[in-house]
Design a protein around this motif. Structure first.
Motif, mmCIF file in Angstrom:
data_model
loop_
_atom_site.group_PDB
_atom_site.id
_atom_site.type_symbol
_atom_site.label_atom_id
_atom_site.label_comp_id
_atom_site.label_asym_id
_atom_site.label_seq_id
_atom_site.Cartn_x
_atom_site.Cartn_y
_atom_site.Cartn_z
ATOM 1 N N THR A 76 1.345 -17.942 4.730
ATOM 2 C CA THR A 76 0.748 -19.082 5.769
ATOM 3 C C THR A 76 1.642 -18.990 6.803
ATOM 4 N N LEU A 77 3.034 -18.818 6.591
ATOM 5 C CA LEU A 77 3.773 -18.962 7.917
ATOM 6 C C LEU A 77 5.078 -17.616 7.789
ATOM 7 N N ALA A 78 4.847 -16.844 8.703
ATOM 8 C CA ALA A 78 5.544 -15.530 8.434
ATOM 9 C C ALA A 78 6.935 -15.866 8.558
ATOM 10 N N ALA A 79 7.269 -16.959 9.451
ATOM 11 C CA ALA A 79 8.649 -17.148 9.788
ATOM 12 C C ALA A 79 9.412 -17.380 8.524
ATOM 13 N N ASN A 80 8.844 -17.827 7.610
ATOM 14 C CA ASN A 80 9.369 -18.167 6.186
ATOM 15 C C ASN A 80 9.602 -17.102 5.362
ATOM 16 N N SER A 81 9.270 -16.025 5.715
ATOM 17 C CA SER A 81 9.481 -14.752 4.508
ATOM 18 C C SER A 81 11.005 -14.171 4.987
ATOM 19 N N GLY A 82 11.470 -13.483 3.766
ATOM 20 C CA GLY A 82 12.702 -13.179 3.931
ATOM 21 C C GLY A 82 13.239 -12.853 2.620
ATOM 22 N N SER A 83 14.397 -12.378 2.411
ATOM 23 C CA SER A 83 15.186 -12.144 1.100
ATOM 24 C C SER A 83 16.417 -12.881 1.192
ATOM 25 N N ALA A 84 17.019 -13.124 0.155
ATOM 26 C CA ALA A 84 18.429 -13.736 0.315
ATOM 27 C C ALA A 84 19.133 -13.509 -1.273
ATOM 28 N N SER A 85 20.427 -13.717 -1.180
ATOM 29 C CA SER A 85 21.178 -13.387 -2.576
ATOM 30 C C SER A 85 22.407 -14.354 -2.663
ATOM 31 N N ASP A 86 22.831 -14.513 -3.748
ATOM 32 C CA ASP A 86 24.022 -15.507 -4.079
ATOM 33 C C ASP A 86 24.615 -14.969 -5.244
ATOM 34 N N HIS A 87 25.712 -15.401 -5.655
ATOM 35 C CA HIS A 87 26.487 -15.033 -6.896
ATOM 36 C C HIS A 87 27.527 -16.222 -6.979
ATOM 37 N N GLN A 88 28.047 -16.188 -8.224
ATOM 38 C CA GLN A 88 29.060 -17.259 -8.514
ATOM 39 C C GLN A 88 29.530 -16.859 -9.894
ATOM 40 N N LEU A 89 31.060 -17.301 -9.846
ATOM 41 C CA LEU A 89 31.828 -17.054 -11.093
ATOM 42 C C LEU A 89 32.121 -18.287 -11.785
ATOM 43 N N SER A 90 32.054 -18.503 -12.860
ATOM 44 C CA SER A 90 32.182 -19.655 -13.717
ATOM 45 C C SER A 90 33.225 -19.798 -14.777
ATOM 46 N N PRO A 91 34.387 -20.019 -14.798
ATOM 47 C CA PRO A 91 35.262 -20.431 -15.763
ATOM 48 C C PRO A 91 34.883 -21.154 -16.692
ATOM 49 N N LYS A 92 35.511 -21.192 -17.956
ATOM 50 C CA LYS A 92 35.256 -22.087 -19.134
ATOM 51 C C LYS A 92 36.510 -22.347 -19.901
ATOM 52 N N LEU A 93 36.642 -23.426 -20.275
ATOM 53 C CA LEU A 93 37.892 -23.561 -21.092
ATOM 54 C C LEU A 93 37.362 -24.716 -22.356
ATOM 55 N N SER A 94 37.754 -24.631 -23.401
ATOM 56 C CA SER A 94 37.962 -25.734 -24.173
ATOM 57 C C SER A 94 39.213 -25.306 -25.316
ATOM 58 N N LEU A 95 39.525 -26.797 -25.770
ATOM 59 C CA LEU A 95 40.585 -26.671 -26.629
ATOM 60 C C LEU A 95 40.271 -27.648 -27.950
ATOM 61 N N VAL A 96 40.324 -27.338 -29.002
ATOM 62 C CA VAL A 96 40.084 -28.144 -30.353
ATOM 63 C C VAL A 96 41.278 -27.925 -30.848
ATOM 64 N N ALA A 97 41.584 -29.450 -31.254
ATOM 65 C CA ALA A 97 42.588 -29.606 -32.407
ATOM 66 C C ALA A 97 42.451 -30.613 -33.570
ATOM 67 N N GLY A 98 42.894 -30.012 -34.586
ATOM 68 C CA GLY A 98 42.382 -30.560 -35.878
ATOM 69 C C GLY A 98 41.880 -29.604 -36.847
ATOM 70 N N PRO A 99 41.577 -30.150 -37.927
ATOM 71 C CA PRO A 99 41.324 -31.679 -38.443
ATOM 72 C C PRO A 99 42.737 -32.412 -38.806
ATOM 73 N N PHE A 100 42.762 -33.607 -38.230
ATOM 74 C CA PHE A 100 43.626 -34.512 -39.068
ATOM 75 C C PHE A 100 43.163 -35.636 -39.458
ATOM 76 N N ALA A 101 43.189 -35.831 -40.913
ATOM 77 C CA ALA A 101 42.508 -36.814 -41.604
ATOM 78 C C ALA A 101 41.099 -37.023 -41.183
ATOM 79 N N LYS A 102 40.531 -35.767 -41.399
ATOM 80 C CA LYS A 102 39.122 -35.463 -41.142
ATOM 81 C C LYS A 102 38.808 -35.994 -39.836
ATOM 82 N N THR A 103 39.590 -35.648 -38.804
ATOM 83 C CA THR A 103 39.184 -36.027 -37.377
ATOM 84 C C THR A 103 39.922 -35.069 -36.562
ATOM 85 N N GLU A 104 38.943 -34.424 -35.360
ATOM 86 C CA GLU A 104 39.322 -33.450 -34.635
ATOM 87 C C GLU A 104 39.146 -34.207 -33.375
#
Length: 689
Positions: free
Chosen positions: A425-453
Motif C-alpha cells: 500500500t505504500l511502496a516507500a516502506n518496502s526494503g530489506s534489512a539485517s542485524d546480528h548479535q553475539l550473546s555471551p552467557k555465564l553461570s556458576l553453581v556452588a554446592g550442595p552444602f547441607a542440601k543447599t546450593e
C-alpha cells in the motif's frame, strides 16, 4: 485445512493401552537427577534458582480456565485474557506486561509458538491449540542466561513437551455454566516394530458470561507416531486447530459507573461492538530424531506450519470515525524451521566437562495487513505487506566441574536476522534489512552444602522487532516520516539465587535478578506503526516454596516483587509490582483429591507518571476430584472445578487511554477494563478404557 479434523478424530478414538512414555532430558547438568512426584527441581538438577521442570501430575491437580493457564505453573507468571478465548492470552512475568508473548519464548512439542512480525503484536503467542491432557512436562527457565534460548527469551522461556503414549485410552466430557462444553478423547497403541501411534481430539464451545454471547467454537486434533527408545528414537507429529469467536473487548470505566448507555442498562459484561472477535487456524507437521552413544547425544528436529488469523477489534469506539473505529488485523503465513545439536563429554584443562553445540533456523513467509472495518466488512486499508523473515542462531556452551562442589557453565550465542518487506500500500516502506548479535552467557553453581546450593547467572539476550519497522520510512496512518528500528534489541541480565532442601519435605528457592533492555521499541499492530520507547530496567525478588506433607499433601507458595522503570525514571505502564500464588493440594486421600489456589495479581502503574494505577485482584480456584470404581474404567474420575470461588468483581486487564462514545464532543482519557469471569462451575467426567 491440510490436516483434516475429521481424519484426526477417527484416529483419536480410544485405542489399546501402550507402554509408558519414554522421554529424553535435554541440557542436563553434571549431577544426579532427583525426581519428585510433581517437580524435577531438586538440589543438583538445574543451573539457576529460577529454572525448573513441572510434571504432568501437578498439572492434573489444579483447574485451568483456559489452555494457556498451564503456564501459571511457572512460578511468578500470571495469565489473563482481555478479548475473547480465541485470541492469545496476556502474560505477566518479572515486571513485563508481555502483551501476547513478547520477551517470553514458548514452544510446544518442539515448535516455537511466538510469531514475529505478527499482525497484532510482536511475539504473538496463541496457546489455545494446546491440549492440557497431552502435556507430559513443562521445562522453564527465566532470564537470558541459557545459550539454547534465542528470540523472545529475555524474561524467560517454557518448553511444553507432549507425551508420546497414554497409560490407557480415555474420553472425557466437561459441562459448565454459560453453555461451556468440551469433549476430549485420546489413546495410543503399538503398531509393531517398536512403533507407537497416539491420537487425540478436542471439541469446545463456550458463550461466556458476556451479554453478547462469545459463540466460541474450537476444533483441535493431534496425531503422533514414535519409534525407538529414549537413547535412540524418533517421533513425527501432525496437528490441526481452528477456532472462531465473538469478543467483548474492554469497556470504559465511565460507562460502567454511569450504568446506562443509549437508554438501556450497561454493565461490566456488556459490549459496545457486537461484531468484534475473529477466526484463526493453524496446522503443522513436525519431527525429531535423537541418538545417544558412548560419547554423547545428537538431536535433530524440523517443522512446517501454516497459520491464519482474522482479528476484529474496537478499543476506541468512535474516536476516529463516526461509523466506528473497528479495525481488522489479518495474518497469513507459512513457517519452517530446523534445529540440530550435539552434546558430548570431554576433558577441559584436565577437568570433567560436558559441552553442547547447536544450530537453529527459522523462516517466515507472511502477508499481514491492517484494515478499517465496519461489522467485519473492510472499509479501507491502512497498510498491507508481504514479509520474508529469516533468523538463524548458532550456539555453544560448556559445563565444567571446576571443583567437587563448584560448576561453571560458559556459553556463547550468535544470531543473525534478515528481513525483507514488500509494502503493498505504500511502496516507500518496502526494503530489506539485517542485524546480528553475539550473546555471551555465564553461570556458576556452588554446592550442595547441607542440601543447599547457590547460583550466579549473567547473560545477554534479545528480542526481535517487527520486520515492518526495520524498513519503514513513513507512518502509514499519519503520513509523517519515521525512523527505522534495529532488527534485534539487546537485553542484559544477571541473577543470584539459592535453592535449599535443608528442612525435610520443604524445597525453597530465592532469586534476586535484574534485567536491562536497550529499548522498549515495539511494533504497535493496532496503529500499523513502530512506536519508540526508552531503554528500561527491571529488578526483583522471587521466592518459591514446595512443601510435601506426608504422602498426600503438597503446598505451593510463590511470591514475586518487581521494580520496573524506564531509563529516565518514568514508570513502565502495566508493569505489575507484585504477584503471588498459594495452592494446597490433597492427592489420593482414598478416592478423593482436592486443590485450593489463591492467585494474586498486584497493582501497577497505568501511566508513566504513576497518577493512575491498576487495582489488584485476588481470586480463588477450587478443584474436587473423586476416583470412580474400577468397574467403570481405568483412571475414571469425576471432577468439579470452581473458578473465582468468592465471586469477586475483579479485572483481567486494565488500561488508560482515550476513547469516544456517542454524544461525547471529543475523546476522553479513561480507565478501560476487561472483567474477569464471575464464579463459574464446571463438571468433568473422565472414563478410561
Amino acid at each position: 485445512m491440510p490436516l483434516p479434523i475429521r481424519a484426526l478424530a477417527l484416529l483419536a478414538l480410544p485405542l489399546p493401552a501402550a507402554a509408558q512414555d519414554a522421554t529424553v532430558v535435554a541440557h542436563a547438568p553434571l549431577t544426579v537427577e532427583v525426581t519428585g512426584r510433581h517437580y524435577d527441581n531438586a538440589v543438583g538438577t538445574s543451573d539457576a534458582a529460577s529454572q525448573g521442570r513441572i510434571r504432568a501430575e501437578l498439572l492434573k491437580s489444579r483447574p485451568a480456565q483456559r489452555p494457556g493457564e498451564v503456564l501459571e505453573f511457572v512460578p511468578g507468571l500470571i495469565v489473563t485474557q482481555h478479548s475473547g478465548d480465541g485470541k492469545a492470552n496476556q502474560y505477566f512475568l518479572r515486571g513485563f506486561n508481555l502483551d501476547h508473548g513478547t520477551d517470553f519464548a514458548t514452544s510446544v512439542n518442539g515448535m516455537p509458538v511466538n510469531i514475529p512480525s505478527h499482525a497484532h503484536g510482536q511475539g504473538y503467542t496463541d496457546l489455545n491449540f494446546l491440549i492440557p491432557e497431552l502435556v507430559q512436562r513443562i521445562e522453564y527457565r527465566k532470564g537470558p542466561y541459557f545459550a539454547g534460548s534465542g528470540d523472545f527469551a529475555s524474561a524467560g522461556a517454557a518448553d511444553i513437551v507432549y507425551r508420546r503414549a497414554f497409560d490407557a485410552p480415555f474420553a472425557q466430557l466437561t459441562l459448565g455454566e454459560h453453555t461451556f462444553r468440551r469433549g476430549v478423547a485420546g489413546g495410543s497403541t503399538p503398531l509393531g516394530h517398536g512403533l507407537t501411534l497416539l491420537g487425540a481430539i478436542e471439541l469446545t464451545g463456550h458463550d461466556g458470561p458476556w451479554t453478547v454471547p462469545e459463540g466460541l467454537r474450537k476444533r483441535n486434533g493431534v496425531l503422533n507416531v514414535s519409534g525407538g527408545t529414549a537413547n535412540d528414537g524418533w517421533s513425527a507429529s501432525a496437528m490441526a486447530y481452528g477456532a472462531q469467536w465473538t469478543a467483548t473487548d474492554q469497556v470504559p470505566q465511565r460507562l460502567i459507573d454511569a450504568g446506562t448507555f443509549d437508554g438501556r442498562a450497561f454493565g461490566r459484561y456488556d459490549s459496545l461492538d457486537d461484531s468484534t472477535g475473529g477466526r484463526t487456524a493453524r496446522s503443522s507437521v513436525s519431527g525429531e530424531w535423537h541418538r545417544r552413544d558412548d560419547t554423547g547425544t545428537t538431536k535433530m528436529a524440523a517443522y512446517l506450519m501454516r497459520y491464519r488469523l482474522s482479528l476484529y477489534s474496537n478499543f476506541t469506539y468512535f474516536a476516529d470515525r463516526a461509523a466506528g473505529d473497528q479495525f481488522s488485523q489479518q495474518d497469513r503465513r507459512t513457517v519452517g524451521g530446523f534445529s540440530a545439536s550435539r552434546q558430548f563429554a570431554h576433558q577441559m584443562g584436565g577437568l570433567d566437562a560436558r559441552s553442547e553445540i547447536g544450530l537453529q533456523l527459522r523462516h517466515d513467509r507472511a502477508r499481514v495487513g491492517l484494515f478499517q472495518t465496519l461489522r467485519r466488512t473492510v472499509a479501507g486499508t491502512t497498510r498491507q505487506d508481504e514479509l520474508r523473515e529469516t533468523l538463524g542462531g548458532l550456539y555453544g556452551q560448556s559445563a565444567v566441574e571446576l571443583a567437587p562442589r563448584l560448576r561453571g557453565v560458559l556459553g556463547l550465542r550468535a544470531d543473525a536476522l534478515r528481513t525483507r518487506v514488500h509494502a503493498l500500500t505504500l511502496a516507500a516502506n518496502s526494503g530489506s534489512a539485517s542485524d546480528h548479535q553475539l550473546s555471551p552467557k555465564l553461570s556458576l553453581v556452588a554446592g550442595p552444602f547441607a542440601k543447599t546450593e547457590f547460583f550466579f547467572n549473567a547473560g545477554r539476550g534479545f528480542h526481535s522487532n517487527d520486520a515492518r519497522g526495520t524498513t519503514a520510512r513513513i507512518d502509514p496512518k499519519t503520513g509523517e516520516p519515521v525512523e527505522r528500528v534495529a532488527g534485534l534489541v539487546p537485553t542484559r541480565g544477571f541473577e543470584i539465587g539459592a535453592r535449599s532442601e535443608a528442612l525435610p519435605g520443604l524445597q525453597s528457592s530465592l532469586a534476586i535478578w535484574s534485567l536491562k533492555a536497550a529499548s522498549e521499541l515495539v511494533y504497535v499492530g493496532d496503529a500499523g506503526a513502530t512506536e519508540a520507547q526508552a531503554a528500561s530496567r527491571r529488578r526483583g525478588i522471587e521466592w518459591n516454596n514446595r512443601w510435601t506433607i506426608g504422602r498426600h499433601g503438597l503446598v505451593d507458595a510463590d511470591f514475586a516483587w518487581t521494580h520496573a522503570r524506564f531509563a529516565n525514571g518514568d514508570r513502565i505502564p502495566n508493569a505489575v509490582d507484585r504477584v503471588a500464588s498459594v495452592a494446597f493440594t490433597l492427592r489420593d486421600w482414598g478416592p478423593w483429591s482436592a486443590s485450593l489456589q489463591w492467585r494474586y495479581l498486584g497493582p501497577g502503574a497505568l501511566l508513566e507518571n504513576n497518577q493512575q494505577r491498576s487495582f489488584p485482584s485476588l481470586t480463588t480456584n477450587l478443584r474436587i476430584g473423586y476416583r470412580l470404581p474400577a468397574a467403570l474404567g481405568r483412571d475414571s474420575e469425576l471432577t468439579l472445578d470452581v473458578f473465582n470461588l468468592g465471586d469477586r468483581r475483579v479485572d483481567d486487564i486494565q488500561y488508560v487511554y482515550e476513547s469516544r462514545l456517542p454524544g461525547e464532543a471529543a475523546p476522553v482519557a479513561d480507565r478501560h477494563v476487561h472483567p474477569a469471569e464471575p464464579r463459574t462451575l464446571r463438571l468433568t467426567l473422565r472414563l478410561g478404557f
